[in-house]
Design a protein around this motif. Sequence first.
Motif, PDB file in Angstrom:
ATOM      1  N   ASP A   7       9.828  73.768  35.485  1.00 17.12           N
ATOM      2  CA  ASP A   7      10.767  74.864  35.751  1.00 17.12           C
ATOM      3  C   ASP A   7      10.041  75.855  36.651  1.00 17.12           C
ATOM      4  O   ASP A   7       9.212  76.650  36.202  1.00 17.12           O
ATOM      5  CB  ASP A   7      11.175  75.514  34.429  1.00 17.12           C
ATOM      6  N   PHE A  48       5.583  79.160  36.402  1.00 13.72           N
ATOM      7  CA  PHE A  48       6.313  77.940  36.050  1.00 13.72           C
ATOM      8  C   PHE A  48       6.148  77.659  34.560  1.00 13.72           C
ATOM      9  O   PHE A  48       5.237  78.169  33.893  1.00 13.72           O
ATOM     10  CB  PHE A  48       5.817  76.744  36.871  1.00 13.72           C
ATOM     11  N   LYS A  49       7.058  76.831  34.044  1.00 12.98           N
ATOM     12  CA  LYS A  49       6.939  76.289  32.698  1.00 12.98           C
ATOM     13  C   LYS A  49       6.975  74.771  32.810  1.00 12.98           C
ATOM     14  O   LYS A  49       7.626  74.210  33.700  1.00 12.98           O
ATOM     15  CB  LYS A  49       8.078  76.777  31.801  1.00 12.98           C
ATOM     16  N   TYR A  80       7.436  70.999  30.752  1.00 17.30           N
ATOM     17  CA  TYR A  80       8.031  70.360  29.585  1.00 17.30           C
ATOM     18  C   TYR A  80       7.702  68.869  29.582  1.00 17.30           C
ATOM     19  O   TYR A  80       7.753  68.208  30.631  1.00 17.30           O
ATOM     20  CB  TYR A  80       9.553  70.526  29.592  1.00 17.30           C
ATOM     21  N   GLU A 126       8.626  72.107  25.416  1.00 16.80           N
ATOM     22  CA  GLU A 126       7.762  72.939  26.235  1.00 16.80           C
ATOM     23  C   GLU A 126       6.304  72.721  25.856  1.00 16.80           C
ATOM     24  O   GLU A 126       5.956  72.617  24.681  1.00 16.80           O
ATOM     25  CB  GLU A 126       8.123  74.415  26.089  1.00 16.80           C
ATOM     26  N   ALA A 171      12.954  71.776  38.406  1.00 14.78           N
ATOM     27  CA  ALA A 171      14.126  72.626  38.207  1.00 14.78           C
ATOM     28  C   ALA A 171      13.800  73.991  38.783  1.00 14.78           C
ATOM     29  O   ALA A 171      12.642  74.410  38.836  1.00 14.78           O
ATOM     30  CB  ALA A 171      14.461  72.737  36.725  1.00 14.78           C
ATOM     31  N   GLY A 172      14.840  74.702  39.240  1.00 18.31           N
ATOM     32  CA  GLY A 172      14.637  76.023  39.833  1.00 18.31           C
ATOM     33  C   GLY A 172      15.623  76.246  40.954  1.00 18.31           C
ATOM     34  O   GLY A 172      16.527  75.430  41.185  1.00 18.31           O
ATOM     35  N   THR A 205      16.509  66.516  41.784  1.00 15.30           N
ATOM     36  CA  THR A 205      16.038  67.749  41.154  1.00 15.30           C
ATOM     37  C   THR A 205      17.187  68.436  40.417  1.00 15.30           C
ATOM     38  O   THR A 205      18.360  68.098  40.595  1.00 15.30           O
ATOM     39  CB  THR A 205      15.460  68.719  42.205  1.00 15.30           C
ATOM     40  N   PRO A 253      17.511  77.320  37.703  1.00 13.35           N
ATOM     41  CA  PRO A 253      16.492  77.662  36.704  1.00 13.35           C
ATOM     42  C   PRO A 253      16.991  77.242  35.324  1.00 13.35           C
ATOM     43  O   PRO A 253      18.183  77.355  35.021  1.00 13.35           O
ATOM     44  CB  PRO A 253      16.373  79.186  36.826  1.00 13.35           C
ATOM     45  N   LEU A 254      16.097  76.752  34.484  1.00 18.67           N
ATOM     46  CA  LEU A 254      16.525  76.243  33.183  1.00 18.67           C
ATOM     47  C   LEU A 254      17.183  77.315  32.326  1.00 18.67           C
ATOM     48  O   LEU A 254      18.068  77.011  31.513  1.00 18.67           O
ATOM     49  CB  LEU A 254      15.325  75.641  32.436  1.00 18.67           C
ATOM     50  N   VAL A 291      20.858  70.427  30.405  1.00 21.55           N
ATOM     51  CA  VAL A 291      19.538  70.014  30.878  1.00 21.55           C
ATOM     52  C   VAL A 291      19.271  68.562  30.492  1.00 21.55           C
ATOM     53  O   VAL A 291      18.797  67.762  31.305  1.00 21.55           O
ATOM     54  CB  VAL A 291      18.435  70.932  30.301  1.00 21.55           C
TER      55      VAL A 291
END
Length: 358
Positions: free
Chosen positions: A133, A139-140, A142, A151, A225-226, A247, A251-252, A260
């Motif tokens: 993300d 960023f994150k 997962y 996560e 994602a984004g 993609t 954003p999540l 998602v």
Amino acid sequence: MNKKDKIKQMILDCQNLDSPKITVVMPTHRKSPENRKDMILFKNLMNDVLALLESHYPRNTYEKSLVKLRQLQEDSMFWTYNLDGLVIFACGELLETFRLQYSVKEKISVAQAFHVQPIFAHQEIYGKHYLIDLAKDRFKMYSINQDKIDEMNDIEIKTSFSELYDDFDTDSNINVGIYGGLSGMYHGHREKSEENKKDREKYFRYLDREFKKLHQLDDSHFIFAGTSENIAIFKSISQESYYHELTINHPLASLKPEDVKDFIRDILTPLEEEKRKEIEQTIRKAQYHEKYVSDFSIINEMVEMSQIKTLIVKEKQSIAVNIPLDKLVNQVLVYQGNVITYDEGTINIDDDVSAILR
């Protein structure tokens, strides 16, 4: 070192040890409070392991392994960061653990070979996938599969630009200003939008290097994602094949969890189907060129001659392990062969055990 190389090294290191090869396979849980059950299950499985050891081996051949396994049992931090499955190998003073992104049936083995097939399950050959993300300065990450999105909070990658450049002074670089008189007095500061773009590019280049390290370690692939802008800028910096073309252009935080999961399923399902067809096509090609063997005794002869390119094993639901098969799989790995384990019905093959020759 990837999983295959680690297992091979473990097999080689244990070959000359007068110690049984201990394998524990068990499902685990990613989150609390469910993961509290994992230590209890391991303790119960260890009781079964001990019973087998005591009935089949002299105590001096397995004492060191018991010490290592009990240390693992009491390591509360180890049991805090589980995934969906776990495989543990022990032999003498040696111990290796493998966390899996898919659930497995609990099994134990105490024999002269490790039970390694769960590590080479068909789910594993799809490769490991991460969802990224991506924002302009953070960023994150997962861990994902068809059914789960979790996560990751224990990664070593800097998750924000400010964390990466924690000594960065926003007033230190002055690019734009207004000068007054001959004294050269300066009343300006840097162009913010320009610097933000440079900072984003710098951070994305750092992430690209870190993602490359992950890919080299475990053949991982990445779904982004984004915003369309951030994803486009990142992909303009790097066009590596392990960055999925498809993609999630949101954003999540702006999406429902169910949406998602649908996005991820839409991306992964065709990849998995493609991999299945690729395996079946490889088998048909081997059959056509008379490089396919399904007779267990012939496969055993071929492995000693280092002629096995890929061993294909149908995974049974039985809790019991097949010791002769485990020995064969261990030998294939030592002789640089590949192993694929699949659940019945996922790949169109009639034979329980088969091999593709070199």
